[in-house]
Design an enzyme around this catalytic site. Sequence first.
Site, short mmCIF file in Angstrom:
data_model
loop_
_atom_site.label_atom_id
_atom_site.label_comp_id
_atom_site.label_asym_id
_atom_site.label_seq_id
_atom_site.Cartn_x
_atom_site.Cartn_y
_atom_site.Cartn_z
N SER A 75 -0.86 -18.42 13.33
CA SER A 75 -1.85 -17.73 12.50
C SER A 75 -2.78 -18.75 11.85
O SER A 75 -3.07 -18.68 10.65
CB SER A 75 -1.19 -16.86 11.44
OG SER A 75 -2.09 -15.89 10.95
N SER B 130 -4.01 -11.64 7.74
CA SER B 130 -4.20 -12.26 9.05
C SER B 130 -4.28 -11.27 10.21
O SER B 130 -4.52 -11.68 11.35
CB SER B 130 -3.10 -13.29 9.33
OG SER B 130 -3.34 -14.48 8.61
N LYS C 165 -7.32 -11.50 12.35
CA LYS C 165 -7.45 -12.37 13.52
C LYS C 165 -7.34 -11.60 14.83
O LYS C 165 -7.72 -12.12 15.89
CB LYS C 165 -6.40 -13.48 13.47
CG LYS C 165 -6.57 -14.43 12.28
CD LYS C 165 -5.53 -15.53 12.31
CE LYS C 165 -5.72 -16.52 11.16
NZ LYS C 165 -5.12 -16.05 9.91
#
Length: 460
Positions: A128, A68, A71
Site C-alpha cells: 500500500s 488506501s 488506490k
Amino acid sequence: MLYPAGQGSRLFTKLTHAFLALTLASGISLIETPSASAASKASAVVVDANTGKTLYSSNADAQRFPASLTKMMTLYMLFEAMDSGKVSKSTPIPVSAYAAAQPPTKIGFKPGQTISAEAAILSIITKSANDSATAIGEFLGGSEQRFAQMMTNKARQLGMRNTTFRNASGLPNPQQHSSARDLAILGIALREHFPQYYDYFSARSFSYRGRRIAGHNRLLGKVRGVDGIKTGYTRDSGFNLVSSVNVDGKKMVAVVMGGTSGGARDAQMAKLIEQYLPGASRRNGGNLLASRKNSKVQVAAVDLPEDDDAPMPIQREEVVAKTSNVVTAYAAATPSSPTAQILTVPTPTARVQVADAEDENDVDPVTTASASGQSSASGWMIQIGSMGSTDEAKAILARAASEVGGPVASLSTYTEKFQKGSATYYRARFTGIASAKAANSACVALKRQNFNCFAIAPQS
C-alpha cells in the site's frame, strides 16, 4: 480445484471456522459494542458480482473516508493506460521529491529514482505504498491534483455517485470520500474491465531490489475463494477492506469499512463471506459494467479531455491564470494532443486545502498578521496551505520546494497545529525569510507554479 457436490461448501465452512477460531484465539471478539465514534464509521455491503444483486447492506451509501482503498482507483487508471498501450509493465515511473516525501507506508524512494509500472502495481497491492501511488498520479495526470480530478471523473463514469477523490494515495483529506457500495462497484469494474491484470490482486508479497515485501491482506489463502482486493486504514476511516470472492462460479465483492481493528475487520469479512456466498448466483450475467467502461461523463466544472485527445502520461508544464473561484489552466501540447488544451477546473484543493479563515480570502501577497507559536520559527513566513495531518503539511512543503526551486528551495519549513470547530488542521509554512520583499518574491514564484500563498510578518 473441483470438489464433489457438497464437499466444497463443507470445506469452505471448515476453513472459515478455522480462521474465525484463530481470530478469537487472538483475543478479538466478533461481538463488539463499538463506541459512538466507531459506529459512525461502520458500513458494509455484499454484492453478487454475477447479477449485481445486493446480498447484504449496512450504511452502504453513507459517505466514508476510503483511506488506501483509494488506490483501487489509482490502479484502475494505470490499468486503463496499460490497456490503451500508453504504458507498459516496464515503463519507468519517475518519483518526484513530493512523491518521495509522502508518509509511510511507502517503499522509501529518493527523489529522481524510478519504478517500473509493474513494480509500482505490486508495491501498492502488497505494501500500500503511498510514494508509488503519488508517483503514478503525477505520471498519468501531470500533477496529483489533476489526477484526482481524472479519478473522480472515472468514478462518475462507473456509477460511483458518492465518491470524490483529492489524492492518489488515500492519505487523510476531509474532502475525499466514498461509500461501501461505490467501492464494491469499483471492485467489480476492476475484474470485469481488466481481467488481464486482475491476478495482481492475489499477490501476497513481492521482491523489490533484493528485499521481500509482505502484503497486508490476511484473508488471501485463509478464506477459500478470496482473490483480492485491498486493505486500508487511517485514524479517521477505521479499518477498511474490499474482498473479491470466486468459488465454483459464484462471484461476490464485499466491503467492510470502519472496523475497530484489523482483526475485527477481517473476522467480519470472513463471516459475511461464509453467510452470503451460499446464496450467490452461478448465473453469468455478463459484464455488469461493460457499458460504463468508456462512457463520457462530465463532473461539475471539470472539463476533462476525451479519451482520444487525452495527453500521453508525461509530466506537463502548466501556465495558470486565476479568476475568482475558477482556475483556467493552459496545458502544454503533447504528442497525442498537438495543440494546447484549455481546461476549466475548480480552484486547486489537492495541493492547498483551505481550512482556516485567513486562507478563505486568499490574502495576496503580504499581510502583517503574525502567528501563534511563531517562536519556533524566525523571520517572515509564507503559508501555502492548511492540511489534514502534519505529514500532509510536510509533503506539500517538500513538493513546493522541489517544483518552485529558486527562492523557495533553501527556506526552512514549519508546521503549526490548530483547531477549526471539531477538526484539526496543520498549517504548512516556509520560515526564516529576511524581508517583506523576499517573502513577496517567493510568493510570486509559488503562485506561478499554482500554489496559493500569503506572507506573515514576524512578531513584534
